[in-house]
Design a protein around this motif. Structure first.
Motif, PDB file in Angstrom:
ATOM      1  N   LEU A 243       1.050  -1.246  -0.006  1.00 58.95           N
ATOM      2  CA  LEU A 243       0.189   0.067   0.071  1.00 58.95           C
ATOM      3  C   LEU A 243       0.937   1.410   0.038  1.00 58.95           C
ATOM      4  CD1 LEU A 243      -2.881  -0.833   2.453  1.00 58.95           C
ATOM      5  CD2 LEU A 243      -2.993  -0.693  -0.018  1.00 58.95           C
ATOM      6  N   TRP A 244       1.890   1.150   0.767  1.00 60.20           N
ATOM      7  CA  TRP A 244       2.799   2.625   0.895  1.00 60.20           C
ATOM      8  C   TRP A 244       3.470   2.625  -0.616  1.00 60.20           C
ATOM      9  CZ3 TRP A 244       2.389   6.010   4.078  1.00 60.20           C
ATOM     10  CH2 TRP A 244       2.148   5.768   5.569  1.00 60.20           C
ATOM     11  N   GLU A 245       3.954   1.487  -1.265  1.00 57.95           N
ATOM     12  CA  GLU A 245       4.355   1.608  -2.582  1.00 57.95           C
ATOM     13  C   GLU A 245       3.451   2.122  -3.468  1.00 57.95           C
ATOM     14  OE1 GLU A 245       7.095   1.460  -5.299  1.00 57.95           O
ATOM     15  OE2 GLU A 245       7.474   1.058  -3.183  1.00 57.95           O
ATOM     16  N   ASP A 246       2.117   1.822  -3.450  1.00 59.27           N
ATOM     17  CA  ASP A 246       0.897   2.282  -4.290  1.00 59.27           C
ATOM     18  C   ASP A 246       0.998   3.776  -3.935  1.00 59.27           C
ATOM     19  OD1 ASP A 246       0.734  -0.226  -5.357  1.00 59.27           O
ATOM     20  OD2 ASP A 246      -0.970  -0.569  -4.335  1.00 59.27           O
ATOM     21  N   LEU A 247       1.048   4.192  -2.559  1.00 53.83           N
ATOM     22  CA  LEU A 247       0.634   5.739  -2.377  1.00 53.83           C
ATOM     23  C   LEU A 247       2.038   6.298  -2.837  1.00 53.83           C
ATOM     24  CD1 LEU A 247      -0.950   7.560  -1.052  1.00 53.83           C
ATOM     25  CD2 LEU A 247       0.068   7.056   1.089  1.00 53.83           C
ATOM     26  N   LEU A 248       3.092   5.744  -2.781  1.00 53.18           N
ATOM     27  CA  LEU A 248       4.344   6.653  -3.393  1.00 53.18           C
ATOM     28  C   LEU A 248       4.374   6.795  -4.724  1.00 53.18           C
ATOM     29  CD1 LEU A 248       7.434   4.917  -1.160  1.00 53.18           C
ATOM     30  CD2 LEU A 248       6.148   7.267  -1.048  1.00 53.18           C
ATOM     31  N   ARG A 249       3.843   5.716  -5.349  1.00 49.84           N
ATOM     32  CA  ARG A 249       3.780   5.838  -6.950  1.00 49.84           C
ATOM     33  C   ARG A 249       2.746   6.672  -7.388  1.00 49.84           C
ATOM     34  NH1 ARG A 249       2.051   0.785  -8.019  1.00 49.84           N
ATOM     35  NH2 ARG A 249       4.081  -0.051  -7.354  1.00 49.84           N
ATOM     36  N   TYR A 250       1.801   6.827  -6.674  1.00 47.63           N
ATOM     37  CA  TYR A 250       0.630   7.638  -6.893  1.00 47.63           C
ATOM     38  C   TYR A 250       1.122   9.268  -6.799  1.00 47.63           C
ATOM     39  CZ  TYR A 250      -3.349  10.782  -6.445  1.00 47.63           C
ATOM     40  OH  TYR A 250      -4.173  11.940  -6.353  1.00 47.63           O
TER      41      TYR A 250
ATOM     42  N   SER B 254       0.569  15.645  -2.763  1.00 45.87           N
ATOM     43  CA  SER B 254       0.782  14.417  -2.166  1.00 45.87           C
ATOM     44  C   SER B 254       2.122  14.098  -1.419  1.00 45.87           C
ATOM     45  CB  SER B 254       0.355  13.422  -3.058  1.00 45.87           C
ATOM     46  OG  SER B 254      -0.898  13.725  -3.638  1.00 45.87           O
ATOM     47  N   ILE B 255       2.889  14.694  -2.241  1.00 49.99           N
ATOM     48  CA  ILE B 255       4.465  14.545  -1.747  1.00 49.99           C
ATOM     49  C   ILE B 255       4.633  15.315  -0.460  1.00 49.99           C
ATOM     50  CG2 ILE B 255       6.878  14.927  -2.206  1.00 49.99           C
ATOM     51  CD1 ILE B 255       6.362  14.317  -5.192  1.00 49.99           C
ATOM     52  N   ARG B 256       4.360  16.508  -0.322  1.00 53.32           N
ATOM     53  CA  ARG B 256       4.209  17.420   0.776  1.00 53.32           C
ATOM     54  C   ARG B 256       3.713  16.603   1.909  1.00 53.32           C
ATOM     55  NH1 ARG B 256       1.238  22.429   0.792  1.00 53.32           N
ATOM     56  NH2 ARG B 256      -0.057  21.184   2.130  1.00 53.32           N
ATOM     57  N   GLY B 257       2.222  16.114   1.784  1.00 57.49           N
ATOM     58  CA  GLY B 257       1.707  15.317   2.793  1.00 57.49           C
ATOM     59  C   GLY B 257       2.375  14.230   3.468  1.00 57.49           C
TER      60      GLY B 257
ATOM     61  N   LEU C 285       5.608  13.724   3.042  1.00 56.22           N
ATOM     62  CA  LEU C 285       6.962  14.314   3.755  1.00 56.22           C
ATOM     63  C   LEU C 285       6.422  14.610   5.419  1.00 56.22           C
ATOM     64  CD1 LEU C 285       8.636  16.349   1.192  1.00 56.22           C
ATOM     65  CD2 LEU C 285       9.440  14.550   2.372  1.00 56.22           C
ATOM     66  N   GLU C 286       5.227  15.379   5.598  1.00 57.28           N
ATOM     67  CA  GLU C 286       5.096  15.951   6.658  1.00 57.28           C
ATOM     68  C   GLU C 286       4.191  14.620   7.950  1.00 57.28           C
ATOM     69  OE1 GLU C 286       1.948  18.582   5.653  1.00 57.28           O
ATOM     70  OE2 GLU C 286       3.300  20.424   5.293  1.00 57.28           O
ATOM     71  N   ASN C 287       3.978  13.666   7.143  1.00 59.68           N
ATOM     72  CA  ASN C 287       3.232  12.620   7.863  1.00 59.68           C
ATOM     73  C   ASN C 287       4.160  10.941   7.723  1.00 59.68           C
ATOM     74  OD1 ASN C 287       0.951  14.051   8.949  1.00 59.68           O
ATOM     75  ND2 ASN C 287       0.443  14.055   6.717  1.00 59.68           N
ATOM     76  N   VAL C 288       5.093  11.181   7.280  1.00 63.34           N
ATOM     77  CA  VAL C 288       5.866   9.851   6.841  1.00 63.34           C
ATOM     78  C   VAL C 288       6.090   9.026   7.941  1.00 63.34           C
ATOM     79  CG1 VAL C 288       8.380  10.751   6.811  1.00 63.34           C
ATOM     80  CG2 VAL C 288       7.450   8.815   5.381  1.00 63.34           C
ATOM     81  N   GLY C 289       6.785   9.830   9.313  1.00 63.75           N
ATOM     82  CA  GLY C 289       6.900   9.175  10.454  1.00 63.75           C
ATOM     83  C   GLY C 289       7.890   7.805  10.551  1.00 63.75           C
ATOM     84  N   ALA C 290       7.555   6.762  11.089  1.00 65.35           N
ATOM     85  CA  ALA C 290       8.207   5.709  11.292  1.00 65.35           C
ATOM     86  C   ALA C 290       7.802   4.512  10.178  1.00 65.35           C
ATOM     87  CB  ALA C 290       8.416   5.357  12.643  1.00 65.35           C
TER      88      ALA C 290
ATOM     89  N   ASP D 166      10.545   4.812   5.114  1.00 62.31           N
ATOM     90  CA  ASP D 166      11.877   5.510   5.247  1.00 62.31           C
ATOM     91  C   ASP D 166      11.950   6.845   4.260  1.00 62.31           C
ATOM     92  OD1 ASP D 166      14.504   6.247   5.308  1.00 62.31           O
ATOM     93  OD2 ASP D 166      15.223   4.480   3.992  1.00 62.31           O
ATOM     94  N   PRO D 167      12.047   7.974   4.935  1.00 66.81           N
ATOM     95  CA  PRO D 167      12.164   9.287   4.309  1.00 66.81           C
ATOM     96  C   PRO D 167      13.017   9.175   3.068  1.00 66.81           C
ATOM     97  CG  PRO D 167      12.603   9.759   6.649  1.00 66.81           C
ATOM     98  CD  PRO D 167      12.647   8.312   6.317  1.00 66.81           C
ATOM     99  N   ILE D 168      13.961   8.630   3.110  1.00 65.26           N
ATOM    100  CA  ILE D 168      14.984   8.507   1.892  1.00 65.26           C
ATOM    101  C   ILE D 168      14.078   7.884   0.754  1.00 65.26           C
ATOM    102  CG2 ILE D 168      17.189   7.658   0.927  1.00 65.26           C
ATOM    103  CD1 ILE D 168      17.449   9.729   3.076  1.00 65.26           C
ATOM    104  N   ARG D 169      13.553   6.760   0.958  1.00 68.25           N
ATOM    105  CA  ARG D 169      12.659   6.261  -0.130  1.00 68.25           C
ATOM    106  C   ARG D 169      11.705   7.270  -0.743  1.00 68.25           C
ATOM    107  NH1 ARG D 169       8.651   1.381   1.440  1.00 68.25           N
ATOM    108  NH2 ARG D 169       7.842   1.062  -0.561  1.00 68.25           N
ATOM    109  N   LEU D 170      11.200   8.233  -0.030  1.00 67.40           N
ATOM    110  CA  LEU D 170      10.218   9.153  -0.375  1.00 67.40           C
ATOM    111  C   LEU D 170      10.937  10.235  -1.523  1.00 67.40           C
ATOM    112  CD1 LEU D 170       7.583  10.447  -0.738  1.00 67.40           C
ATOM    113  CD2 LEU D 170       8.014  11.245   1.448  1.00 67.40           C
ATOM    114  N   ILE D 171      11.814  10.594  -0.720  1.00 71.13           N
ATOM    115  CA  ILE D 171      12.815  11.716  -1.366  1.00 71.13           C
ATOM    116  C   ILE D 171      13.443  11.343  -2.441  1.00 71.13           C
ATOM    117  CG2 ILE D 171      14.757  13.165  -0.962  1.00 71.13           C
ATOM    118  CD1 ILE D 171      14.216  13.324   2.235  1.00 71.13           C
ATOM    119  N   ARG D 172      13.732  10.257  -2.781  1.00 72.18           N
ATOM    120  CA  ARG D 172      14.597   9.801  -3.855  1.00 72.18           C
ATOM    121  C   ARG D 172      13.415   9.845  -5.129  1.00 72.18           C
ATOM    122  NH1 ARG D 172      18.498   5.156  -1.514  1.00 72.18           N
ATOM    123  NH2 ARG D 172      20.248   6.594  -1.180  1.00 72.18           N
ATOM    124  N   ARG D 173      12.259   9.516  -4.934  1.00 77.15           N
ATOM    125  CA  ARG D 173      11.191   9.500  -5.752  1.00 77.15           C
ATOM    126  C   ARG D 173      10.768  10.868  -6.468  1.00 77.15           C
ATOM    127  NH1 ARG D 173       7.761   4.933  -6.239  1.00 77.15           N
ATOM    128  NH2 ARG D 173       8.522   3.158  -5.219  1.00 77.15           N
ATOM    129  N   ILE D 174      11.436  11.950  -5.842  1.00 79.86           N
ATOM    130  CA  ILE D 174      10.689  13.287  -6.265  1.00 79.86           C
ATOM    131  C   ILE D 174      11.692  13.594  -7.439  1.00 79.86           C
ATOM    132  CG2 ILE D 174      10.891  15.779  -5.728  1.00 79.86           C
ATOM    133  CD1 ILE D 174      10.522  14.935  -2.644  1.00 79.86           C
TER     134      ILE D 174
END
Length: 166
Positions: free
Chosen positions: A33-40, A47-50, A52-57, A60-68
């Motif tokens: 589900l996280w992968e689908d959400l990241l892909r979307y 969505s990326i900002r949301g 980034l603000e709520n990623v928590g534990a 992995d924030p790096i996983r999200l940042i690399r997709r930008i």
């Protein structure tokens, strides 16, 4: 019910509610589900900002940042990244504090164990051997084994007693 991927898709596509989608992914604790959400979210700055603000534990924030994508402008990106870094620093500080407490506890327990193992204790010649129940001292030639756990037994009551020094 049971089709989490479709439920996430409905939340994202029909409702357009990133925060609800993030909450749903957190509740389900499902990496797909996280992968689908990241892909979307890859092409949608809000969505990326949301995320980034709520990623928590949960992710992995790096996983999200690399997709930008390069050149993608995200409103509030600086503040979100500062929040992630401050959360990371807080986690590091907590880990260091826990490590220090654990090290102190280990040191104290090790000292207590060593002290308890080397200090003397009272016993008498009438103390019974736990193996044969005869008194430990039965004459000047009797050999007894004293263990650090404070057990005393006749040397003859221990297996391999023929290898013991006299």
């Amino acid at each position: 019910m049971g089709d989490n991927k479709n439920a996430l898709n409905i939340i994202i596509e029909r409702l357009g509610d990133v925060h609800r989608a993030i909450d749903f992914a957190k509740e389900q604790n499902n990496d797909d589900l996280w992968e689908d959400l990241l892909r979307y979210s890859e092409t949608k700055p809000e969505s990326i900002r949301g995320l980034l603000e709520n990623v928590g534990a949960n992710i992995d924030p790096i996983r999200l940042i690399r997709r930008i994508k390069n050149g993608l402008e995200i409103p509030g990106q600086k503040e979100a990244l500062i929040t992630i870094l401050s959360d990371f620093n807080l986690q590091l500080s907590l880990l260091d504090g826990c490590r220090a407490v654990l090290g102190g506890d280990c040191s104290d327990l090790s000292r207590n164990l060593q002290r308890d193992q080397v200090r003397g204790f009272f016993g008498s010649a009438a103390t019974p051997c736990p193996t044969c129940n005869l008194p430990i001292y039965s004459g000047p030639q009797s050999l007894a084994l004293l263990f650090l756990c404070r057990h005393v037994v006749h040397a003859t009551c221990v297996r391999g007693d023929d290898n013991l020094p006299q």
